[in-house]
Structure formats: structure tokens, C-alpha cells
Design a protein around this motif. Structure first.
Motif, PDB file in Angstrom:
ATOM      1  N   GLN A 154       0.823  -1.208   0.000  1.00  0.00           N
ATOM      2  CA  GLN A 154       0.000   0.000   0.000  1.00  0.00           C
ATOM      3  C   GLN A 154       0.861   1.263   0.000  1.00  0.00           C
ATOM      4  OE1 GLN A 154      -2.772  -0.496   3.250  1.00  0.00           O
ATOM      5  NE2 GLN A 154      -3.744  -2.237   2.264  1.00  0.00           N
ATOM      6  N   ASP A 155       1.877   1.255  -0.858  1.00  0.00           N
ATOM      7  CA  ASP A 155       2.818   2.361  -0.986  1.00  0.00           C
ATOM      8  C   ASP A 155       2.456   3.145  -2.249  1.00  0.00           C
ATOM      9  OD1 ASP A 155       4.994   4.051  -1.345  1.00  0.00           O
ATOM     10  OD2 ASP A 155       6.467   2.539  -0.719  1.00  0.00           O
ATOM     11  N   THR A 156       1.571   4.124  -2.093  1.00  0.00           N
ATOM     12  CA  THR A 156       1.041   4.871  -3.229  1.00  0.00           C
ATOM     13  C   THR A 156       2.132   5.574  -4.025  1.00  0.00           C
ATOM     14  OG1 THR A 156      -1.008   5.194  -1.999  1.00  0.00           O
ATOM     15  CG2 THR A 156      -0.665   6.600  -3.908  1.00  0.00           C
ATOM     16  N   ALA A 157       3.096   6.171  -3.342  1.00  0.00           N
ATOM     17  CA  ALA A 157       4.172   6.877  -4.048  1.00  0.00           C
ATOM     18  C   ALA A 157       4.946   5.913  -4.947  1.00  0.00           C
ATOM     19  CB  ALA A 157       5.109   7.547  -3.052  1.00  0.00           C
ATOM     20  N   MET A 158       5.221   4.712  -4.431  1.00  0.00           N
ATOM     21  CA  MET A 158       5.948   3.723  -5.222  1.00  0.00           C
ATOM     22  C   MET A 158       5.107   3.258  -6.406  1.00  0.00           C
ATOM     23  SD  MET A 158       7.432   0.082  -4.000  1.00  0.00           S
ATOM     24  CE  MET A 158       7.590  -1.223  -5.170  1.00  0.00           C
ATOM     25  N   ILE A 159       3.834   3.026  -6.167  1.00  0.00           N
ATOM     26  CA  ILE A 159       2.946   2.595  -7.252  1.00  0.00           C
ATOM     27  C   ILE A 159       2.964   3.630  -8.369  1.00  0.00           C
ATOM     28  CG2 ILE A 159       0.545   2.131  -7.894  1.00  0.00           C
ATOM     29  CD1 ILE A 159       0.130   1.173  -4.960  1.00  0.00           C
ATOM     30  N   ASN A 160       2.776   4.891  -8.016  1.00  0.00           N
ATOM     31  CA  ASN A 160       2.741   5.963  -9.017  1.00  0.00           C
ATOM     32  C   ASN A 160       4.075   6.100  -9.748  1.00  0.00           C
ATOM     33  OD1 ASN A 160       0.088   6.533  -8.363  1.00  0.00           O
ATOM     34  ND2 ASN A 160       0.625   8.147  -6.919  1.00  0.00           N
ATOM     35  N   ASN A 161       5.181   6.038  -9.008  1.00  0.00           N
ATOM     36  CA  ASN A 161       6.516   6.165  -9.591  1.00  0.00           C
ATOM     37  C   ASN A 161       6.769   5.071 -10.626  1.00  0.00           C
ATOM     38  OD1 ASN A 161       9.262   6.825 -10.026  1.00  0.00           O
ATOM     39  ND2 ASN A 161       9.892   5.527  -8.326  1.00  0.00           N
ATOM     40  N   TYR A 162       6.574   3.822 -10.237  1.00  0.00           N
ATOM     41  CA  TYR A 162       6.901   2.729 -11.140  1.00  0.00           C
ATOM     42  C   TYR A 162       5.855   2.516 -12.233  1.00  0.00           C
ATOM     43  CZ  TYR A 162      10.925   1.934  -8.277  1.00  0.00           C
ATOM     44  OH  TYR A 162      12.115   2.112  -7.636  1.00  0.00           O
ATOM     45  N   THR A 163       4.627   2.910 -11.967  1.00  0.00           N
ATOM     46  CA  THR A 163       3.621   2.855 -13.034  1.00  0.00           C
ATOM     47  C   THR A 163       3.967   3.865 -14.123  1.00  0.00           C
ATOM     48  OG1 THR A 163       1.909   2.089 -11.513  1.00  0.00           O
ATOM     49  CG2 THR A 163       1.161   3.102 -13.576  1.00  0.00           C
ATOM     50  N   ALA A 164       4.425   5.048 -13.729  1.00  0.00           N
ATOM     51  CA  ALA A 164       4.826   6.067 -14.707  1.00  0.00           C
ATOM     52  C   ALA A 164       6.010   5.572 -15.544  1.00  0.00           C
ATOM     53  CB  ALA A 164       5.180   7.364 -13.999  1.00  0.00           C
ATOM     54  N   LYS A 165       6.994   4.929 -14.904  1.00  0.00           N
ATOM     55  CA  LYS A 165       8.148   4.399 -15.645  1.00  0.00           C
ATOM     56  C   LYS A 165       7.709   3.274 -16.589  1.00  0.00           C
ATOM     57  CE  LYS A 165      11.528   5.793 -12.281  1.00  0.00           C
ATOM     58  NZ  LYS A 165      12.915   5.691 -11.963  1.00  0.00           N
ATOM     59  N   TYR A 166       6.825   2.418 -16.114  1.00  0.00           N
ATOM     60  CA  TYR A 166       6.285   1.322 -16.921  1.00  0.00           C
ATOM     61  C   TYR A 166       5.578   1.893 -18.156  1.00  0.00           C
ATOM     62  CZ  TYR A 166       3.397  -2.809 -17.991  1.00  0.00           C
ATOM     63  OH  TYR A 166       2.783  -3.867 -18.609  1.00  0.00           O
ATOM     64  N   ASN A 167       4.683   2.851 -17.935  1.00  0.00           N
ATOM     65  CA  ASN A 167       3.933   3.455 -19.045  1.00  0.00           C
ATOM     66  C   ASN A 167       4.867   4.175 -20.018  1.00  0.00           C
ATOM     67  OD1 ASN A 167       1.490   2.466 -18.129  1.00  0.00           O
ATOM     68  ND2 ASN A 167       1.007   4.312 -16.962  1.00  0.00           N
ATOM     69  N   GLY A 168       5.930   4.793 -19.503  1.00  0.00           N
ATOM     70  CA  GLY A 168       6.907   5.447 -20.373  1.00  0.00           C
ATOM     71  C   GLY A 168       7.592   4.458 -21.307  1.00  0.00           C
ATOM     72  N   LEU A 169       7.936   3.283 -20.771  1.00  0.00           N
ATOM     73  CA  LEU A 169       8.553   2.254 -21.618  1.00  0.00           C
ATOM     74  C   LEU A 169       7.567   1.707 -22.652  1.00  0.00           C
ATOM     75  CD1 LEU A 169      10.875   0.148 -19.283  1.00  0.00           C
ATOM     76  CD2 LEU A 169      11.528   1.526 -21.253  1.00  0.00           C
ATOM     77  N   ILE A 170       6.297   1.577 -22.273  1.00  0.00           N
ATOM     78  CA  ILE A 170       5.276   1.130 -23.231  1.00  0.00           C
ATOM     79  C   ILE A 170       5.183   2.145 -24.371  1.00  0.00           C
ATOM     80  CG2 ILE A 170       2.783   0.802 -23.595  1.00  0.00           C
ATOM     81  CD1 ILE A 170       3.915  -1.579 -22.205  1.00  0.00           C
ATOM     82  N   GLU A 171       5.166   3.432 -24.027  1.00  0.00           N
ATOM     83  CA  GLU A 171       5.116   4.475 -25.060  1.00  0.00           C
ATOM     84  C   GLU A 171       6.352   4.410 -25.949  1.00  0.00           C
ATOM     85  OE1 GLU A 171       4.536   8.268 -23.176  1.00  0.00           O
ATOM     86  OE2 GLU A 171       2.637   7.633 -22.281  1.00  0.00           O
ATOM     87  N   GLU A 172       7.524   4.188 -25.353  1.00  0.00           N
ATOM     88  CA  GLU A 172       8.758   4.076 -26.143  1.00  0.00           C
ATOM     89  C   GLU A 172       8.676   2.892 -27.093  1.00  0.00           C
ATOM     90  OE1 GLU A 172      13.453   3.031 -25.477  1.00  0.00           O
ATOM     91  OE2 GLU A 172      12.391   4.025 -23.850  1.00  0.00           O
ATOM     92  N   PHE A 173       8.191   1.755 -26.609  1.00  0.00           N
ATOM     93  CA  PHE A 173       8.044   0.576 -27.462  1.00  0.00           C
ATOM     94  C   PHE A 173       7.119   0.886 -28.637  1.00  0.00           C
ATOM     95  CE2 PHE A 173       5.529  -3.079 -28.763  1.00  0.00           C
ATOM     96  CZ  PHE A 173       6.524  -3.927 -29.195  1.00  0.00           C
ATOM     97  N   GLN A 174       5.988   1.522 -28.356  1.00  0.00           N
ATOM     98  CA  GLN A 174       5.038   1.821 -29.420  1.00  0.00           C
ATOM     99  C   GLN A 174       5.613   2.832 -30.410  1.00  0.00           C
ATOM    100  OE1 GLN A 174       1.700   2.762 -26.874  1.00  0.00           O
ATOM    101  NE2 GLN A 174       0.897   0.692 -27.069  1.00  0.00           N
ATOM    102  N   ARG A 175       6.370   3.794 -29.920  1.00  0.00           N
ATOM    103  CA  ARG A 175       6.990   4.787 -30.792  1.00  0.00           C
ATOM    104  C   ARG A 175       8.018   4.110 -31.705  1.00  0.00           C
ATOM    105  NH1 ARG A 175       7.848   8.123 -27.076  1.00  0.00           N
ATOM    106  NH2 ARG A 175       9.933   7.462 -26.487  1.00  0.00           N
TER     107      ARG A 175
END
Length: 194
Positions: A154-175
Motif C-alpha cells: 500500500q505504498d502509493t508513491a511507489m505505485i505511481n513512480n513505477y507505473t509512470a516508468k512502466y507506461n513510459g517504456l510502453i510508449e517508447e516501445f510503441q513509438r
């Protein structure tokens, strides 16, 4: 990265007391989701058709079946409870693909099932295994697992941090995959030879 390296990277970025089995379960869920949504790879499996045998093992989950050919003829999916146009294929309860009409002769390599590839399941018994995910994007497994571990604690800051990094890599893959190479225009020289 090998599975052990992924586990080490996760532990370095967010020390935790979860077992390797728990973390690998999360990694497998992420890898399966990526293959289902982002890394759609077409492949095929070929079987010999046997006389009087109508059911053959599914090489992938039902939702990943793309097309079925029987002796070079495309078969359409049909629910066996509805009226059907012959020939067709259907799914059995035993994770098999049934073909109708039932073959009346053997045919080497006669059944071809096109499907989306599914990743091999990672386990604690083979920490030297490498995920089937594109090597350039193994950090997706790290960041995805870290976000899920954050949910456990239940570490919201960690969830948000790593979700943002995950989504950034997904965007990079799609690009990367959306980029079309700029090939030079090739002249039609056939007219010159005529």
C-alpha cells in the motif's frame, strides 16, 4: 536480463520480504499481459491430421487463435450449438480444437493453426531463464512488478513512480514500432528494357 537479474533489480530498487515465487508470479502476469496487449507476435503450429481424429491440442489459449487451415482450406470458427456451414472448427472442453467434418484420411502437416505467441512461464527452478519479452524492454517486467509490490505494501508513491516508468517504456516501445523507415524511392526500370 536473466530472471535472477530481474529479481535482483527489483530487490535493489525496493527491498521487500516477498518470496521469489510471489515476485515471479507477478512477473509472469505482467509478461502474459504484455504478450496479450502490446507484444502481439503471430506464429503458427502445424499438426499431422489423422484419419478419424477430430480433436487436436490447442497450442495457445482460445482467445489467441487467429486462423485455422485444414489441407490449405481456411476453416471458420463455429459454436457447435448453432447451425454451421461446413467445414468449421470449434473448441472442446479439454482445450482442444475440433475440426468438422472429421478427417477421413491422414494428412502430414495438414492442420495449421495460426495464433498469437504466448510467453513461456518463468519459475524459481530456472532462475537463469531469460524472459521471451524483447530484451530492450525487460525493464517493463521490473517496473511492472515493482508497481504490484507497491500495491501489496500500500505504498502509493511507489505505485505511481513505477507505473509512470512502466507506461513510459510502453510508449517508447510503441513509438519505436510505429516508426517507418525512410526507404529511397526506386525507379521503375522495367520500361527501359522493353
Amino acid at each position: 536480463m536473466k530472471l535472477q537479474e530481474i529479481l535482483d533489480e527489483i530487490a535493489e530498487k525496493y527491498p521487500h520480504d516477498l518470496s521469489n515465487d510471489s515476485v515471479i508470479r507477478k512477473i509472469n502476469l505482467i509478461q502474459n499481459e504484455l504478450f496479450r496487449t502490446t507484444f502481439r507476435i503471430n506464429t503458427m503450429t502445424q499438426y499431422d491430421i489423422l484419419k478419424d481424429v477430430f480433436a487436436y491440442p490447442l497450442p495457445a489459449t482460445r482467445s489467441n487463435i487467429i486462423d485455422v487451415l485444414v489441407n490449405d482450406q481456411e476453416y471458420n470458427y463455429q459454436d457447435v450449438k448453432k447451425g454451421a456451414t461446413v467445414p468449421f472448427y470449434y473448441f472442446t472442453d479439454g482445450n482442444e480444437l475440433g475440426i468438422y467434418p472429421t478427417p477421413d484420411k491422414d494428412s502430414a502437416g495438414g492442420l495449421i493453426i495460426f495464433h498469437y505467441r504466448e510467453p513461456r512461464k518463468l519459475t524459481t527452478s530456472d532462475l537463469g531463464a531469460e524472459p521471451e519479452l524483447d530484451r530492450d524492454f525487460h525493464m517493463l517486467l521490473v517496473y511492472g512488478a515493482l508497481a504490484q509490490i507497491g500495491e501489496v505494501f500500500q505504498d502509493t508513491a511507489m505505485i505511481n513512480n513505477y507505473t509512470a516508468k512502466y507506461n513510459g517504456l510502453i510508449e517508447e516501445f510503441q513509438r519505436v514500432n510505429d516508426e517507418v523507415p525512410d526507404y529511397p524511392v526506386i525507379e521503375d526500370v522495367m520500361g527501359v528494357w522493353q
